[in-house]
Design a protein around this motif. Structure first.
Motif, short mmCIF file in Angstrom:
data_model
loop_
_atom_site.label_atom_id
_atom_site.label_comp_id
_atom_site.label_asym_id
_atom_site.label_seq_id
_atom_site.Cartn_x
_atom_site.Cartn_y
_atom_site.Cartn_z
N LEU A 2 0.81 -1.22 0.00
CA LEU A 2 0.00 0.00 0.00
C LEU A 2 0.84 1.27 0.00
O LEU A 2 1.80 1.40 0.76
CB LEU A 2 -0.92 0.02 1.22
CG LEU A 2 -1.97 -1.09 1.30
CD1 LEU A 2 -2.84 -0.90 2.53
CD2 LEU A 2 -2.81 -1.13 0.04
N ILE A 3 0.46 2.19 -0.88
CA ILE A 3 1.00 3.54 -0.89
C ILE A 3 -0.09 4.44 -0.34
O ILE A 3 -1.12 4.63 -1.00
CB ILE A 3 1.38 4.00 -2.31
CG1 ILE A 3 2.35 3.03 -2.96
CG2 ILE A 3 1.95 5.41 -2.28
CD1 ILE A 3 2.59 3.31 -4.45
N ASP A 4 0.09 4.96 0.85
CA ASP A 4 -0.92 5.86 1.38
C ASP A 4 -0.63 7.29 0.91
O ASP A 4 0.46 7.81 1.09
CB ASP A 4 -0.98 5.84 2.91
CG ASP A 4 -2.12 6.71 3.41
OD1 ASP A 4 -1.91 7.95 3.50
OD2 ASP A 4 -3.22 6.19 3.67
N THR A 5 -1.64 7.90 0.31
CA THR A 5 -1.48 9.24 -0.24
C THR A 5 -2.49 10.22 0.36
O THR A 5 -2.94 11.16 -0.29
CB THR A 5 -1.55 9.21 -1.78
OG1 THR A 5 -1.36 10.52 -2.31
CG2 THR A 5 -2.87 8.63 -2.26
N THR A 6 -2.83 9.99 1.64
CA THR A 6 -3.74 10.90 2.34
C THR A 6 -3.21 12.33 2.32
O THR A 6 -3.99 13.29 2.19
CB THR A 6 -3.93 10.44 3.80
OG1 THR A 6 -4.41 9.09 3.82
CG2 THR A 6 -4.93 11.34 4.52
N LEU A 7 -1.90 12.49 2.44
CA LEU A 7 -1.32 13.83 2.52
C LEU A 7 -1.01 14.43 1.15
O LEU A 7 -0.57 15.58 1.08
CB LEU A 7 -0.05 13.80 3.37
CG LEU A 7 -0.29 13.44 4.84
CD1 LEU A 7 1.02 13.41 5.60
CD2 LEU A 7 -1.26 14.42 5.48
N ARG A 8 -1.27 13.69 0.08
CA ARG A 8 -1.14 14.27 -1.27
C ARG A 8 -2.50 14.26 -1.95
O ARG A 8 -3.15 15.29 -2.08
CB ARG A 8 -0.10 13.49 -2.08
CG ARG A 8 0.43 14.27 -3.30
CD ARG A 8 -0.45 14.16 -4.53
NE ARG A 8 -0.55 12.80 -5.05
CZ ARG A 8 -1.32 12.49 -6.07
NH1 ARG A 8 -2.08 13.42 -6.68
NH2 ARG A 8 -1.40 11.23 -6.50
N GLU A 9 -2.99 13.09 -2.33
CA GLU A 9 -4.32 13.01 -2.93
C GLU A 9 -5.39 13.48 -1.95
O GLU A 9 -6.29 14.26 -2.29
CB GLU A 9 -4.61 11.58 -3.38
CG GLU A 9 -6.02 11.36 -3.91
CD GLU A 9 -6.27 11.99 -5.27
OE1 GLU A 9 -7.31 12.65 -5.42
OE2 GLU A 9 -5.43 11.82 -6.18
N GLY A 10 -5.30 13.01 -0.71
CA GLY A 10 -6.31 13.39 0.28
C GLY A 10 -6.33 14.87 0.57
O GLY A 10 -7.38 15.46 0.81
N ALA A 11 -5.15 15.49 0.55
CA ALA A 11 -5.06 16.93 0.81
C ALA A 11 -5.65 17.76 -0.32
O ALA A 11 -5.85 18.97 -0.17
CB ALA A 11 -3.60 17.32 1.04
N GLN A 12 -5.94 17.12 -1.46
CA GLN A 12 -6.56 17.83 -2.57
C GLN A 12 -8.08 17.84 -2.47
O GLN A 12 -8.76 18.44 -3.29
CB GLN A 12 -6.14 17.17 -3.90
CG GLN A 12 -4.66 17.33 -4.20
CD GLN A 12 -4.22 16.58 -5.45
OE1 GLN A 12 -3.32 15.74 -5.42
NE2 GLN A 12 -4.89 16.84 -6.55
N LEU A 13 -8.62 17.20 -1.42
CA LEU A 13 -10.05 17.21 -1.18
C LEU A 13 -10.54 18.65 -1.01
O LEU A 13 -9.91 19.45 -0.30
CB LEU A 13 -10.37 16.40 0.08
CG LEU A 13 -11.80 16.49 0.61
CD1 LEU A 13 -12.77 15.82 -0.33
CD2 LEU A 13 -11.88 15.89 2.01
N PHE A 14 -11.64 18.97 -1.63
CA PHE A 14 -12.22 20.31 -1.53
C PHE A 14 -12.45 20.67 -0.06
O PHE A 14 -13.15 19.97 0.66
CB PHE A 14 -13.55 20.36 -2.30
CG PHE A 14 -14.24 21.69 -2.27
CD1 PHE A 14 -13.84 22.70 -3.11
CD2 PHE A 14 -15.28 21.93 -1.38
CE1 PHE A 14 -14.47 23.93 -3.09
CE2 PHE A 14 -15.92 23.15 -1.35
CZ PHE A 14 -15.52 24.16 -2.21
#
Length: 364
Positions: A2-14
């Motif tokens: 698993l690559i967790d991308t909460t702080l990249r993809e997730g941070a792009q959440l409106f």
């Protein structure tokens, strides 16, 4: 893996804005779970270098990576960060190449080769190339881009279903095609626009992909992507192919929920508060005898609790069992009356009864 991308993809959440304190706590939580890679953010993101320094040697075996557009100037900035990997994004659909980058296919190939070579020359040993908008790209051209990335020194190709258009069947076919053509690592990045992200990610891993992107609660652009907690739990509890520390997932999900302002539905897989709650008469009675009849795994494995309540859907057996848990037993006639009263009150309240409410009915 698993690559967790909460702080990249997730941070792009409106509307999502993670403070430095929140970012550090999320990283600590992910490290305790044991995810294989954490994508910490994107090149140029405010506070990224500070976050990398704060993590320091705590990373253990977890690789740290950052995302960068396919530009040499950004690659040079990434080289100054103490991370293990760089994830370079490059669109492969003609729509993006023409309308976003304002170049043609040959221009894209030239830019990609130049950028990956620059990254390698700057000492980046693990370069990942993400093929964006893959599901709308010419398959032959996408393969050509992947092959070039491998030839110029990339260590991984990441297939991005940027608009969530793939199905599990199509995902399996796509992974098989790229797996056959490449000798380097293969990853997937599955969006959830049609609700298939986690299913597509599981399918990709089962079909030979080495990595799958995910974020906590699946947050990200639009509908988000595959959910870290769902993938980690499935791979650990169902497939038993990994040993992620899933008992820490729910607490971390609830923290992210607060930090990002995203409520968790009570029936949300793994994270929801009512995923082990039961009111139905048949199921409640069965759970009292053998929980595995209606539970995919022991709730304690993920730090959850089983909750069985009586209400408008409960029968004699369920009410009798609820009484037995309190050391009580009623004659058949009184039990029948109590069942009717339980159902009546539950329908009036439009919910199952609390322990106090059931006790009062018994006393009356």
């Amino acid at each position: 893996m698993l690559i967790d991308t909460t702080l990249r993809e997730g941070a792009q959440l409106f509307g999502a804005y993670f403070s430095m304190e929140a970012r550090e706590r999320i990283v600590s939580g992910l490290l305790s779970i044991g995810v294989d890679e954490i994508e910490l953010g994107w090149v140029g993101q405010e506070g990224l270098d500070e976050l990398v320094r704060a993590i320091g040697k705590r990373r253990g075996r977890t690789a740290l990576s950052v995302w960068s557009p396919c530009r040499e100037a950004d690659i040079r900035k990434a080289a100054g960060l103490e991370v293990d990997r760089i994830n370079i994004g490059v669109p492969v659909s003609d729509l993006h190449i023409r309308n976003r980058l304002r170049i043609d296919r040959e221009g894209l190939l030239e830019r990609l080769a130049r950028t990956v070579l620059a990254a390698r020359l700057l000492g980046m040993d693990y370069v990942s190339v993400g093929l964006e908008d893959l599901s709308r790209a010419d398959p032959d051209f996408a393969l050509r881009v992947a092959g070039l990335a491998q030839d110029v020194g990339a260590a991984r190709v990441r297939l991005s279903d940027s608009l969530g258009l793939l199905t599990p069947v199509k995902t399996a076919q796509t992974v098989a095609t790229f797996k056959k053509a490449l000798t380097i690592d293969l990853a997937v990045h599955c969006h959830d626009d049609f609700g298939m992200a986690t299913g597509n990610a599981v399918t990709a891993l089962a079909g030979g992909a080495d990595f799958a992107d995910a974020s906590l609660l699946g947050i990200g652009e639009r509908s988000g992507i595959a959910a870290t907690e769902e993938l980690a739990a499935y791979l650990t509890l169902k497939e038993e192919s990994h040993a992620y520390k899933v008992e820490n997932l729910r607490d971390l999900c609830h923290f992210v929920s607060q930090a990002a302002g995203v409520p968790i539905p009570r029936t949300k897989a793994i994270a929801g508060k009512d995923i082990f709650a039961c009111e139905s008469g048949l199921h409640a009675h069965a759970l009292s005898k053998s929980p595995e009849l209606f539970e995919p795994f022991d709730p304690s494995r993920i730090g959850a609790d089983r909750m069985v309540a009586v209400g408008g859907k409960s029968g004699r057996a369920a009410v009798a069992h609820a009484l037995a848990r309190r050391g009580l037993e009623l004659p058949e006639q009184r039990l029948t009356v109590l069942v009717d009263e339980v159902r009546k009150l539950a329908w009036e309240l439009e919910r199952p009864l609390t322990e106090v409410e059931l006790t009062k009915l018994v006393e009356n």
